[in-house]
Design an enzyme around this catalytic site. Structure first.
Site, short mmCIF file in Angstrom:
data_model
loop_
_atom_site.label_atom_id
_atom_site.label_comp_id
_atom_site.label_asym_id
_atom_site.label_seq_id
_atom_site.Cartn_x
_atom_site.Cartn_y
_atom_site.Cartn_z
N VAL A 1 -36.67 -13.25 -7.04
CA VAL A 1 -37.13 -13.47 -8.41
C VAL A 1 -35.96 -13.92 -9.27
CG1 VAL A 1 -38.15 -12.43 -10.46
CG2 VAL A 1 -38.99 -11.80 -8.19
N HIS B 1 -19.73 9.06 -6.74
CA HIS B 1 -19.80 10.05 -5.67
C HIS B 1 -18.38 10.35 -5.23
CE1 HIS B 1 -20.78 12.14 -1.99
NE2 HIS B 1 -22.07 12.14 -2.33
N GLU C 1 -22.53 15.53 1.00
CA GLU C 1 -22.06 16.75 0.34
C GLU C 1 -22.31 18.00 1.18
OE1 GLU C 1 -24.34 15.72 -3.07
OE2 GLU C 1 -22.56 15.48 -4.33
N ARG D 1 -19.21 19.76 2.58
CA ARG D 1 -18.60 20.78 1.71
C ARG D 1 -19.50 22.00 1.61
NH1 ARG D 1 -18.30 17.88 -3.54
NH2 ARG D 1 -19.39 16.18 -2.52
N ARG E 1 -20.65 16.17 -9.12
CA ARG E 1 -20.02 14.94 -8.67
C ARG E 1 -19.02 14.38 -9.69
NH1 ARG E 1 -25.36 11.86 -6.13
NH2 ARG E 1 -25.46 13.09 -4.20
N HIS F 1 -21.90 5.29 -7.43
CA HIS F 1 -23.02 5.70 -6.56
C HIS F 1 -24.38 5.43 -7.20
CE1 HIS F 1 -25.06 7.76 -3.40
NE2 HIS F 1 -25.48 8.75 -4.16
N HIS F 2 -24.52 5.65 -8.49
CA HIS F 2 -25.83 5.51 -9.14
C HIS F 2 -25.62 5.17 -10.61
CE1 HIS F 2 -30.22 6.47 -9.27
NE2 HIS F 2 -29.96 6.66 -10.55
N ARG G 1 -27.45 12.21 -12.55
CA ARG G 1 -28.67 12.01 -11.78
C ARG G 1 -29.01 13.23 -10.92
NH1 ARG G 1 -27.88 10.33 -6.43
NH2 ARG G 1 -29.79 9.90 -5.30
#
Length: 372
Positions: free
Chosen positions: A100, A185, A198, A201, A222, A326-327, A366
């Protein structure tokens, strides 16, 4: 289903997937120069439901097998799921390998999309458009624009997470929100974007710096853990664990197969391979084991429930890690009905958004394992 399309020369598209609902007429005339590539067409009554079920099962099994081979755990991803929905409700077609380029506008409404496919551009009209293109974590220029302190960061995101959709909604005066809320992250292997879960840990691993010392609670959020790592020499750290942790988590076997881990029979042997002070590192391991036994981390506040085992079983393992993008929590502003909002807070007719492309859903941090 009849289609009106417009085709012009264009570059070869990147692989992606789009869906199209029933077309709605627009005021601007669109001429047919040549028929677009045939999509998978289905009439009401779902004659292809059986076939899509077969494809869905095929893709799921392939992905599951690959994840088991690489990471030793599986997460079934329903690649053909959206296509199945479209087909089963008899509302349109599903096309693959289409990119698109823009969202069409008719008055104040969204009226379709401009798509690039097979080296050509096509104008596809629709009653509504749903933007679900993901975040912008793989667009370093955009990341730095909204959060300059992340210059030079790597990313765990796929190459298509570039935020192209933000430009599509400008003509609608579409609003963006919380664009500076970008999550890193803390445990990503430098240079290749591979994320260490994670759970390593959580199952008992610790973090040490190049001086061989712990520097914070390994179970911090994080953002806190990322900041702590960046304050260390070299802006990376070592995630350290023993054989008992390895035995507790199958995902670690994937890291072993990928050659990510450094191994030593004793803490001193591991320290020597890492090039960090052996005496200090061994003392750190000993002190942590005492803390784990007492359940009281007076130095960094790691909870007793977050220290499930002592690190006493050799060999010992380490992997160098550092923060990476990461996000992206910011994005297109929507209402509870997933309608895209303009700068005045009004819903834009026919324009919807969902997933990481939206903003304001997660806030500053998040919810883990959920990219809603």
């Amino acid at each position: 289903m009849a289609e009106e399309v417009k085709k012009t020369a264009a570059k070869k598209p990147a692989a992606s997937k789009t869906t199209k609902a029933k077309e709605a007429p627009v005021s601007e005339e669109v001429k047919v120069e040549k028929a677009a590539p045939k999509a998978k067409k289905v009439s009401k009554g779902c004659p292809k439901a059986k076939e899509t079920n077969r494809l869905q099962e095929k893709y799921q099994n392939v992905i599951k097998a690959k994840m088991m081979e690489t990471y030793h755990y599986s997460s079934v991803m329903e690649i053909p799921h959206l296509e199945k929905i479209v087909i089963n409700i008899g509302c349109g077609d599903a096309t693959e390998n289409s990119k698109v380029l823009d969202v069409l506008k008719d008055g104040n409404k969204a009226a379709g999309v401009v798509v690039e496919a097979n080296g050509q551009k096509y104008t596809i009209k629709a009653k509504a458009v749903i933007i679900a293109t993901g975040g912008f974590g793989a667009n370093p220029e955009m990341v730095v624009k909204y959060k300059p302190e992340l210059v030079g960061f790597g990313t765990t995101n796929h190459k298509g997470a570039t935020g192209d959709a933000f430009a599509w909604i400008e003509k609608f005066d579409g609003a963006l929100t919380q664009m500076d809320e970008i999550q890193t992250h803390p445990t990503v292997v430098p240079g290749n974007g591979l994320m260490i879960t994670e759970a390593v840990r959580g199952n008992g691993a610790i973090m040490v710096n190049r001086e061989g010392k712990r520097f914070g609670s390994e179970m911090a959020t994080r953002d806190v853990m990322s900041k702590d790592i960046l304050n260390q020499t070299g802006k990376t750290a070592y995630l350290v664990f023993d054989t008992s942790v390895r035995k507790s988590l199958k995902a670690i076997e994937g890291y072993v197969k990928q050659g990510l881990l450094t191994e030593g029979e004793t803490p001193e042997a591991l320290a020597e391979k890492l090039g960090i002070p052996a005496d200090t590192f061994a003392a750190t391991i000993k002190k942590y084991n005492e803390i784990q036994k007492s359940g009281n981390d007076t130095e960094f506040g790691r909870k007793a429930t977050e220290m499930p085992r002592a690190l006493v079983e050799g060999p010992y393992f380490a992997v160098e890690v550092g923060p990476a993008i990461h996000h992206t929590m910011g994005g297109i502003k929507i209402n509870p009905d997933a309608e895209v909002l303009d700068s005045n807070g009004n819903a834009i007719p026919g324009l919807f958004a969902a997933g990481e492309v939206t903003g304001g859903v997660h806030g500053a941090n998040r919810l883990g394992a959920s990219a809603l």
